[in-house]
Scaffold this motif. Structure first.
Motif, PDB file in Angstrom:
ATOM      1  N   PRO A   1       2.512   4.045  -4.218  1.00  0.00           N
ATOM      2  CA  PRO A   1       2.680   5.067  -3.752  1.00  0.00           C
ATOM      3  C   PRO A   1       3.777   5.257  -2.773  1.00  0.00           C
ATOM      4  O   PRO A   1       4.045   4.383  -1.718  1.00  0.00           O
ATOM      5  N   VAL A   2       4.695   6.336  -2.804  1.00  0.00           N
ATOM      6  CA  VAL A   2       5.645   6.506  -2.132  1.00  0.00           C
ATOM      7  C   VAL A   2       5.587   7.790  -1.048  1.00  0.00           C
ATOM      8  O   VAL A   2       4.969   8.754  -1.300  1.00  0.00           O
ATOM      9  N   ILE A   3       6.196   7.695   0.240  1.00  0.00           N
ATOM     10  CA  ILE A   3       6.554   8.672   0.826  1.00  0.00           C
ATOM     11  C   ILE A   3       8.002   8.889   0.862  1.00  0.00           C
ATOM     12  O   ILE A   3       8.655   8.243   1.237  1.00  0.00           O
TER      13      ILE A   3
ATOM     14  N   THR B   1       5.579   2.091  -8.745  1.00  0.00           N
ATOM     15  CA  THR B   1       4.333   2.412  -8.903  1.00  0.00           C
ATOM     16  C   THR B   1       3.402   2.032  -7.716  1.00  0.00           C
ATOM     17  O   THR B   1       2.295   2.470  -7.651  1.00  0.00           O
TER      18      THR B   1
ATOM     19  N   ASP C   1       0.828  -1.063  -0.020  1.00  0.00           N
ATOM     20  CA  ASP C   1       0.107  -0.110  -0.005  1.00  0.00           C
ATOM     21  C   ASP C   1       0.839   1.539  -0.103  1.00  0.00           C
ATOM     22  O   ASP C   1       0.483   2.252  -0.369  1.00  0.00           O
ATOM     23  N   VAL C   2       2.047   1.171   0.429  1.00  0.00           N
ATOM     24  CA  VAL C   2       2.999   2.436   0.681  1.00  0.00           C
ATOM     25  C   VAL C   2       4.215   1.884   0.649  1.00  0.00           C
ATOM     26  O   VAL C   2       4.738   1.026   1.353  1.00  0.00           O
TER      27      VAL C   2
ATOM     28  N   VAL D   1      11.431   6.953  -6.474  1.00  0.00           N
ATOM     29  CA  VAL D   1      10.667   7.810  -6.867  1.00  0.00           C
ATOM     30  C   VAL D   1      10.433   7.647  -8.485  1.00  0.00           C
ATOM     31  O   VAL D   1       9.279   7.696  -9.108  1.00  0.00           O
TER      32      VAL D   1
END
Lengths: 414, 414
Positions: free
Chosen positions: B217-219, B215, B196-197, B211
């Motif tokens: 989601p990245v923090i 694909t 999920d992340v 980054v």
């Protein structure tokens, strides 16, 4: 203009928009709304070019209806901007502020994202709507609309920019990418030096492409394979009303019901009632073997039916032995959008709310309520089906981020 | 095991962890902590393999010190898990709940993300820390550590899993990717069906790669080109204390000060004092032309100095004519991490807080406070420098998302 130039202009302008007062932003929205009405003739002329081209290209009548603008549709766009002006401005709210033992006061304040990119396929009214929500939340917006609506979008953006400029606001608050080359769209997705967040609005293909290619943080929106689970204690009339509403009130939307899960203990009684009710709108039911035995008019479901978002008068239907089986099935096949249980049982209602993994989980209500307006946000930029940042309907608040503001009087770290 | 298998196991386990009570999760954390202490000998043996290999590979003494484990460092890891058990559990909090005019009650509830991926280069203690924070917030974690610490990480994860299993918790709550092939790391970044992340922790190169390729989601976490602006009304002693602290208290961290911006009106007086203070730690100052004229011992700055995160006893320094010029310079070169103003002027303090674009903006305090512990979160998984989802230090709350829970009694959409 190159994309980099567009990005630079947006970033510069974001610094200006980010510190405008709500009064000033509302003034800008009203000026843009007035400019849309003044530019009505130009917008209609441009729109006719799109409509003629679409007709030549063989676009379906339904799609052409979505594309076509009329004086009353332009008025509705302008009204939309005015109604956003009336909404509360989320920017500047300090969500929390606490004193630390060392005397530092640490607050968390809501601020604009900066530059928002929106890639959309839909109707030209999205152009004005998206601008309005971004502007009100202090953000610059870069729009990339569908090529079918290019002339319309150009005319609308021209009006918005002229309205802003005449009222003393930066016209680069809204920019449109007019190059329809796919390579340009991909380059837009990689403009992370200038764009803070990218929101795709459109079909599954568009969203997949953005997720695959973007280096800009993305908020996934959209697809909804929404389920309704009819528990064995459900009130039949309530269940029938909710299913009928969720499936047929509007079929082409992401919060419409696409699949039913029914407790086996009530199948013999409930399925014939369901069949009768859905027949009012000729809904095709693709059901598992046992359900087809009970109602022979049901069509046997194939494996791919469980994961299909029909957006049509079609429903899949599966019987289960327990709420646990229902939850497992839904969590396996849903798109994390909206799911509902119809039940009279307290424990099952709580269990469903707790264990279903989705943006919105309902007890005894239609999935069609997942919507920014229905949730009371007064606006909606899309419905997030991802978990990062925003989940479910997104209004003005979801177009902001936060920053920590720290008041000290000389503190250093020991 | 393939990455897909790892992903599937994590996703299945996430369903279990997501509904555990806080008491149960704390029990799991204590069991894992006990297992780390019991496995001390195995962990030390494995760690020695890594240290020997690193020595052969010519790793610097400083890096080897970060890699090497001791009984007291293992004890600290176990203590870390216990201290996370003591923290408040963010899961289950209902942030808001309101009745709509149609009788629907719509609430927004904090829930785990599901599966969190962490890619890190740092010390092996991150392995236990990251597990602890993810487990407490109800998330499964998939870890991909640096190859230098592979044997240590394997031994630590083995202990954690054994501890969980013995106490009746799913061992797949924490999984380690042991394949050090870069292609596997890239595949991990594209595992969006299961993860999920993704949170990268490490240097700028690692973060850029995530980054570019992810694909999921990245923090984004990390790099900090942090500035301190000394306004013309600054208290000199306060400014010197804060600069000295922010630059030298710990040089290798992202919230250390890397660049000074000084109001020209005080340069003649202030720069010699600054020079004297920074000389205590032999800090090299790379300054613009005029500053070098005032203090000839300053080194002339090159253009690339303004954007450089030194992580060393080096500072860049620029003189400006106004707070506006200071803000423009900082917003151009900063990495959106932490920025400070030293001033006695009310309007300038507010202006700086409003107009600087960064995760944390300080008045009269050291940038070194940007940290989950200093902010009172009791823990930290990293410092987000992006705007989506979380900005600034991230604690347990930032490892959660929300879902809408809706209580109805038969509502359908008109």
């Amino acid at each position: 203009m190159t994309l980099t130039e567009i990005g630079k202009r947006a970033k510069e302008t974001a610094g200006v928009l980010g510190i405008l007062s709500s009064d000033k932003k509302n003034e800008g929205l009203r000026a843009a709304a007035a400019a849309l009405l003044e530019g009505e003739e130009d917008i209609l002329t441009a729109n006719q070019e799109d409509v003629i081209q679409a007709t030549i290209n063989g676009m379906s009548a339904g799609m052409i209806d979505r594309l076509e603008l009329t004086p009353s549709r332009i008025e509705a766009m302008a009204d939309g901007l005015i109604s956003v002006a009336v909404l509360e401005d989320p920017v500047g709210e300090v969500i929390s502020m606490k004193a630390r033992p060392n005397g530092l006061t640490i607050g968390q304040k809501r601020v604009p994202m900066g530059v928002i990119g929106i890639i959309y396929e839909a109707r030209p009214n999205v152009t004005a709507d998206a601008f309005g929500l971004c502007f009100k939340s202090g953000n610059c917006v870069i729009l990339k609309g569908g090529s079918d609506a290019l002339e319309s979008n150009k005319a609308i953006v021209k009006c918005l920019r002229a309205g802003l400029k005449n009222a003393g606001f930066p016209e680069d608050s809204v920019q449109l990418i007019t190059d329809t080359d796919r390579a340009v769209t991909k380059e837009f997705m990689r403009l992370h030096d200038y764009v803070d967040v990218l929101i795709p609005r459109g079909g599954a293909g568009l969203i997949r492409s953005v997720v695959e290619n973007s280096t800009v943080p993305v908020i996934e929106t959209g697809t909804g394979n929404c389920h309704i689970f009819v528990d064995e204690t459900a009130d039949y009339k309530m269940a029938l009303d909710i299913i009928f509403n969720a499936k047929t009130q509007r079929i082409g939307v992401c919060n419409a019901c696409e699949s039913l899960v029914i407790h086996r203990n009530i199948a013999e009684e409930f399925l014939p009632l369901l069949k009768a009710r859905l027949d009012e709108k000729q809904v095709e039911v693709r059901a598992d073997e046992e359900a087809c035995r009970i109602v022979p008019a049901f069509v046997p479901a194939a494996a791919e039916d469980w994961g299909t978002e029909y957006l049509d008068y079609i429903l899949s239907l599966k019987l289960v032995d327990s709420i646990d089986e229902a939850i497992a099935h839904i969590n396996r096949y849903n798109t994390k959008h909206s799911e509902a249980i119809i039940t009279s049982d307290y424990a099952n209602a709580q269990k469903f709310l707790n264990e279903i993994d989705a943006a919105a989980v309902y007890v005894n209500a239609s999935t069609r309520f997942t919507d920014g307006f229905e949730f009371g946000f007064g606006a909606e930029i899309g419905i997030s089906t991802q978990k990062l940042h925003a989940r479910g309907p997104m209004g003005l608040k979801e177009l902001t981020t936060t920053k920590y503001i720290i008041y000290g009087n000389g503190q250093v770290r020991p």
